[in-house]
Write a protein that holds these residues in place. Structure first.
Motif, mmCIF file in Angstrom:
data_model
loop_
_atom_site.group_PDB
_atom_site.id
_atom_site.type_symbol
_atom_site.label_atom_id
_atom_site.label_comp_id
_atom_site.label_asym_id
_atom_site.label_seq_id
_atom_site.Cartn_x
_atom_site.Cartn_y
_atom_site.Cartn_z
ATOM 1 N N VAL A 199 0.826 -1.221 0.000
ATOM 2 C CA VAL A 199 0.000 0.000 0.000
ATOM 3 C C VAL A 199 0.855 1.265 0.000
ATOM 4 O O VAL A 199 0.495 2.261 -0.622
ATOM 5 N N ASP A 200 2.004 1.222 0.656
ATOM 6 C CA ASP A 200 2.860 2.423 0.695
ATOM 7 C C ASP A 200 3.135 2.939 -0.707
ATOM 8 O O ASP A 200 3.063 4.129 -0.975
ATOM 9 N N LYS A 201 3.456 2.004 -1.577
ATOM 10 C CA LYS A 201 3.834 2.399 -2.931
ATOM 11 C C LYS A 201 2.637 3.016 -3.672
ATOM 12 O O LYS A 201 2.744 4.045 -4.332
ATOM 13 N N ILE A 202 1.487 2.388 -3.518
ATOM 14 C CA ILE A 202 0.324 2.890 -4.251
ATOM 15 C C ILE A 202 -0.160 4.216 -3.662
ATOM 16 O O ILE A 202 -0.520 5.140 -4.386
ATOM 17 N N VAL A 203 -0.131 4.296 -2.342
ATOM 18 C CA VAL A 203 -0.588 5.538 -1.690
ATOM 19 C C VAL A 203 0.293 6.704 -2.139
ATOM 20 O O VAL A 203 -0.185 7.817 -2.382
ATOM 21 N N ASP A 204 1.559 6.431 -2.296
ATOM 22 C CA ASP A 204 2.474 7.449 -2.768
ATOM 23 C C ASP A 204 2.020 7.971 -4.144
ATOM 24 O O ASP A 204 1.999 9.172 -4.406
ATOM 25 N N GLY A 205 1.643 7.052 -4.994
ATOM 26 C CA GLY A 205 1.156 7.415 -6.332
ATOM 27 C C GLY A 205 -0.131 8.219 -6.249
ATOM 28 O O GLY A 205 -0.335 9.186 -6.993
ATOM 29 N N GLY A 254 2.240 0.724 -9.232
ATOM 30 C CA GLY A 254 2.711 2.049 -8.851
ATOM 31 C C GLY A 254 2.417 3.037 -9.954
ATOM 32 O O GLY A 254 2.245 2.672 -11.098
ATOM 33 N N ARG A 255 2.351 4.297 -9.619
ATOM 34 C CA ARG A 255 2.064 5.297 -10.630
ATOM 35 C C ARG A 255 3.309 6.111 -10.897
ATOM 36 O O ARG A 255 4.006 6.512 -10.007
ATOM 37 N N GLU A 256 3.543 6.347 -12.173
ATOM 38 C CA GLU A 256 4.642 7.218 -12.523
ATOM 39 C C GLU A 256 4.063 8.385 -13.283
ATOM 40 O O GLU A 256 2.960 8.329 -13.782
ATOM 41 N N ALA A 257 4.815 9.445 -13.405
ATOM 42 C CA ALA A 257 4.305 10.633 -14.079
ATOM 43 C C ALA A 257 3.924 10.316 -15.523
ATOM 44 O O ALA A 257 2.987 10.847 -16.058
ATOM 45 N N LYS A 258 4.681 9.413 -16.148
ATOM 46 C CA LYS A 258 4.358 9.029 -17.520
ATOM 47 C C LYS A 258 4.265 7.517 -17.588
ATOM 48 O O LYS A 258 4.855 6.830 -16.777
ATOM 49 N N PRO A 259 3.538 6.992 -18.595
ATOM 50 C CA PRO A 259 3.515 5.541 -18.696
ATOM 51 C C PRO A 259 4.928 5.005 -18.832
ATOM 52 O O PRO A 259 5.765 5.618 -19.508
ATOM 53 N N ALA A 260 5.203 3.865 -18.205
ATOM 54 C CA ALA A 260 6.557 3.337 -18.154
ATOM 55 C C ALA A 260 7.209 3.246 -19.523
ATOM 56 O O ALA A 260 8.394 3.511 -19.665
ATOM 57 N N ALA A 261 6.413 2.912 -20.544
ATOM 58 C CA ALA A 261 6.990 2.697 -21.854
ATOM 59 C C ALA A 261 7.734 3.929 -22.364
ATOM 60 O O ALA A 261 8.704 3.811 -23.091
ATOM 61 N N ASP A 262 7.284 5.119 -21.976
ATOM 62 C CA ASP A 262 7.941 6.330 -22.451
ATOM 63 C C ASP A 262 9.359 6.450 -21.928
ATOM 64 O O ASP A 262 10.181 7.100 -22.526
ATOM 65 N N LYS A 263 9.589 5.911 -20.765
ATOM 66 C CA LYS A 263 10.856 6.179 -20.100
ATOM 67 C C LYS A 263 11.900 5.099 -20.300
ATOM 68 O O LYS A 263 13.068 5.317 -20.083
ATOM 69 N N THR A 264 11.437 3.933 -20.684
ATOM 70 C CA THR A 264 12.367 2.825 -20.664
ATOM 71 C C THR A 264 13.251 2.769 -21.887
ATOM 72 O O THR A 264 14.265 2.084 -21.877
ATOM 73 N N GLY A 265 12.822 3.449 -22.963
ATOM 74 C CA GLY A 265 13.596 3.354 -24.186
ATOM 75 C C GLY A 265 13.397 2.007 -24.865
ATOM 76 O O GLY A 265 14.125 1.633 -25.765
ATOM 77 N N GLN A 266 12.389 1.263 -24.442
ATOM 78 C CA GLN A 266 12.102 -0.023 -25.065
ATOM 79 C C GLN A 266 11.502 0.215 -26.442
ATOM 80 O O GLN A 266 10.852 1.225 -26.669
ATOM 81 N N PRO A 267 11.690 -0.745 -27.372
ATOM 82 C CA PRO A 267 10.997 -0.591 -28.647
ATOM 83 C C PRO A 267 9.490 -0.541 -28.422
ATOM 84 O O PRO A 267 9.001 -1.105 -27.441
#
Ligand code: MSP
Length: 661
Positions: free
Chosen positions: A72-78, A536-549
């Motif tokens: 819950v800590d992680k989600i509450v943070d988001g 968890g929530r990040e400011a942008k969807p993870a795909a934007d940040k990972t540099g993955q194809p």
């Protein structure tokens, strides 16, 4: 003199994953109300928070291999980050895992027990795990949970009960005598006729089958079961039964609890009964708003970007989203959320009506008078009507806001926006500007426009935290001319500096292009569906940040944990009639037998399949292939270029049903 107080709450949210735009509905509404009351000079307490206990959280945490608190800590943070992104001005954020809350709940439970309002007995009923709700036989709909329609389990266990039945008559009286207590009034009849008059049953308030909850101090195998824990947050957040109960004495009873319609019952029946048992005053009002749904049905996180508030805010801006939420649907009714409706609102109300008004006015003041309206001003035809509409808008807006009618309040404000735009058409400043002799009249017209915008910019503050500042800066509206009070007065505007036309406050969106882009985004997202469910929530969807194809976003362990992989052995196998691709397999998986249809007929014969030990995706929803039910999927590796396929088998001797991780 002491200021009047105003206490408003949202429900406390379940931290079981990312919040979607529907969740932010209650919070944005409560925030608008809190801002409004502060502007009026009230001493406001605005509470939100998270509801962190219960079997569901305990189970999901275990599945993710973490403790419930870590989970819950992680989600509450988001959730906190989301509220900060949405400029939610809550004065307090309560977590039901806060020590102060836990201790107060324990004291409340004990006090009710000592009074005889909580007693020990045995519970037998139907339990819906996802909703964490017990239902009586008669409440079930077609044998399923009446809230979510899912299967329920018969449960029997030793439990403590709250004597809800004892308060039935007092509650009926409350509903009959105090018509303001529950709003909108349609919900009142629903509660009276469906729950109160047929008779209340005592309520199970402790559980022994899980331990992620507030422990009952005098009987340690029990934890307090959901509603006593959750509902108490509204008073424990104020320090009730703690060493410092100053806020409780100051703000209780709440002026309004804002809740979604599905939890009105808990807030208007269980909560007042608990307060009656504790000899505490009741909240003045519970307002049950409707739901935002998608065109295709209920909103859920799995719908991904279209309902992700972070994505929506990044695309369209915070004020546009907040405006849409509160304008589109009358508060209380259900409404449909769609990108098309959102874009249409942005284009018509924000870009066309308000945005144009501001940019035309600032451009004209700048062009005709170098940014400074002359002091010699003439009034003329059309002024009186404009002044009368604009200077009375505040009063009408307040009347609606006092009844939490956000959409009607915004409609009133937009009537004054339209009236002001009409004034431009009527007075035609560009025509006045052609003759020197009309200068004073032109100055009068432009002053009236700036003054109208000043009033509008003040009135939109509860709804839009950013736009008023943009307007004030472009029109150089002095700080002392922005008070809430002054929105009801005419002739206040004075320039603190020359007017400077700035950025367009609401750019127009090309509806067709945008809808195409959204459709494309959704398509891509289906490929990366797994990532959109990340806990968890990040400011942008993870795909934007990972540099993955594209289409191969990174996922967290919690996403992987959702897929249940098990070892299974092929008992029998046959070809599916009239298909050259499909084989029908019978698998042994622990003590279960499963039927799976798989597209491997071009690579394996039925004979060579028998006896193979494979990996089964065992929690896949059953699907029909050629009319035959497939209860899961077996894993295989394939290489597109060579056209090869190989089944994934198990290296070593391990019983079927073993979990693969
Ligand atoms: N934990 C309980 C509340 C306990 S209060 C003592 C709970 N949590 S919730 O996270 O499931 O929901 C929180 C709020 O979000 C509820 O008021 C619910 O109605 C609201 N919404 C969730 N989805 C929604 C929409 N799609 N539309 C509008 N509101 C919605 O219930």
């Amino acid at each position: 003199m002491e200021r009047k107080t105003f206490y408003i709450t949202t429900p406390i949210y379940y931290p079981s994953g990312k919040l979607h735009i529907g969740h932010s509905y209650t919070t944005v509404a409560a925030d608008a109300m809190a801002r409004y009351k502060r502007l009026q000079g009230y001493d406001v307490m605005f509470l939100t928070g998270t509801d962190e206990h219960g079997q569901k959280i305990q189970r999901v945490a275990a599945e993710n291999g973490v403790t419930p608190k870590e989970y819950v800590d992680k989600i509450v943070d988001g959730i906190k980050k989301l509220w900060s992104l949405m400029k939610i001005t809550n004065d307090k954020f309560i977590r039901t895992t806060d020590q102060e809350h836990v201790e107060a709940v324990q004291k409340i439970f004990k006090a009710l027990y000592d009074k005889g309002d909580i007693y020990k007995s045995e519970y037998e009923g139907w339990y819906c795990t996802p909703c964490e709700s017990f239902w009586t036989e008669t409440q079930l709909v077609d044998g399923k949970c009446p809230d979510c329609g899912r299967a329920v389990e018969k449960t029997r266990e030793e439990s403590y009960f709250f004597r809800l039945s004892k308060y039935q008559d007092r509650l009926i009286r409350l509903f009959e005598e105090n018509t303001e207590f529950i709003q909108p009034s349609s919900r009142r009849n629903e509660m009276l006729n469906n729950f109160l008059r047929p008779g209340l049953e005592d309520l199970c308030v402790s559980r022994t089958s899980f331990n992620w909850g507030v422990p009952v101090t005098f009987d340690e195998k029990h934890v307090v079961y959901v509603w006593i824990d959750a509902l108490s947050n509204y008073i424990t957040a104020l320090g009730y039964l703690s060493d410092n109960d100053e806020n409780f004495r100051k703000y209780w009873p709440a002026d309004v609890h804002l809740v979604g319609k599905e939890i009105v019952r808990f807030h208007t029946i269980i909560w007042p009964a608990m307060l009656m048992a504790l000899d505490l005053p009741l909240p003045k009002q519970v307002f049950g708003h409707g739901w935002l749904v998608l065109e295709g049905g209920k909103m859920s996180k799995s719908k991904g970007n279209v309902v992700d508030p972070v994505v929506l805010i990044e695309k369209y801006g915070l004020d546009a989203i907040r405006y849409f939420l509160l304008r589109e649907v009358p508060f209380g009714a259900d409404g449909v959320f769609s990108n098309e409706a959102l874009i249409n609102r942005i284009n018509s109300d924000l870009a066309n009506d308000l945005g144009n008004l501001v940019s035309r006015t600032t451009a004209m003041i700048s062009k005709y008078f170098g940014g400074v309206i002359p002091g010699t001003r003439e009034s003329g035809e059309f002024d009186q009507e404009l002044i009368s509409v604009l200077s009375s808008t505040k009063k009408r807006t307040e009347e609606y806001l006092d009844k939490l009618q956000f959409s009607a309040a915004l409609t009133e404000i937009w009537k004054s926006v339209s009236r002001t735009n009409k004034y431009i058409d009527e007075t035609m400043p560009w025509s006045l500007a052609k003759k020197e002799e009309n200068k004073a009249r032109l100055a009068g017209v432009l002053y009236n426009l700036a003054e109208s915008i000043r009033i509008i910019s003040i009135l939109i503050q509860p709804f839009m935290p950013e736009t008023p500042f943009k307007i004030w800066s472009q029109l150089a509206i002095a700080e002392e001319d922005r008070t809430w009070e002054s929105a009801g007065q005419w002739g206040v505007y004075k320039q603190s500096a020359p007017v400077t036309p700035g950025e367009i406050i609401f750019p127009r969106i090309d509806l067709e292009k945008e809808l195409e882009a959204l459709a494309e985004m959704e398509k891509k997202q289906k490929v990366t569906q797994a990532s959109s469910e990340s806990a968890g929530r990040e400011a942008k969807p993870a795909a934007d940040k990972t540099g993955q194809p594209e289409g191969v976003a990174l996922i967290g362990i919690e996403d992987f944990a959702k897929v249940e992989l098990k070892v299974a052995k092929v008992l029998s196998c046959e070809k599916v009639e009239k298909s050259d691709k499909l084989l029908k397999l019978k698998l042994q998986c622990g003590n279960e037998e499963r039927q799976v249809v798989s597209g491997i007929a071009q690579y394996y014969t039925p004979e060579e399949m028998v006896g193979k030990v494979l990996i089964l995706v065992s929690n896949l929803k059953p699907a029909k292939l050629r009319g035959i039910e497939s209860q899961g999927m077996i894993l295989a590796a394939s290489d597109k270029e060579s056209g090869k396929l190989a089944l994934v088998t198990v290296d070593g001797d391990i019983p079927t049903g073993s979990r693969v991780s």
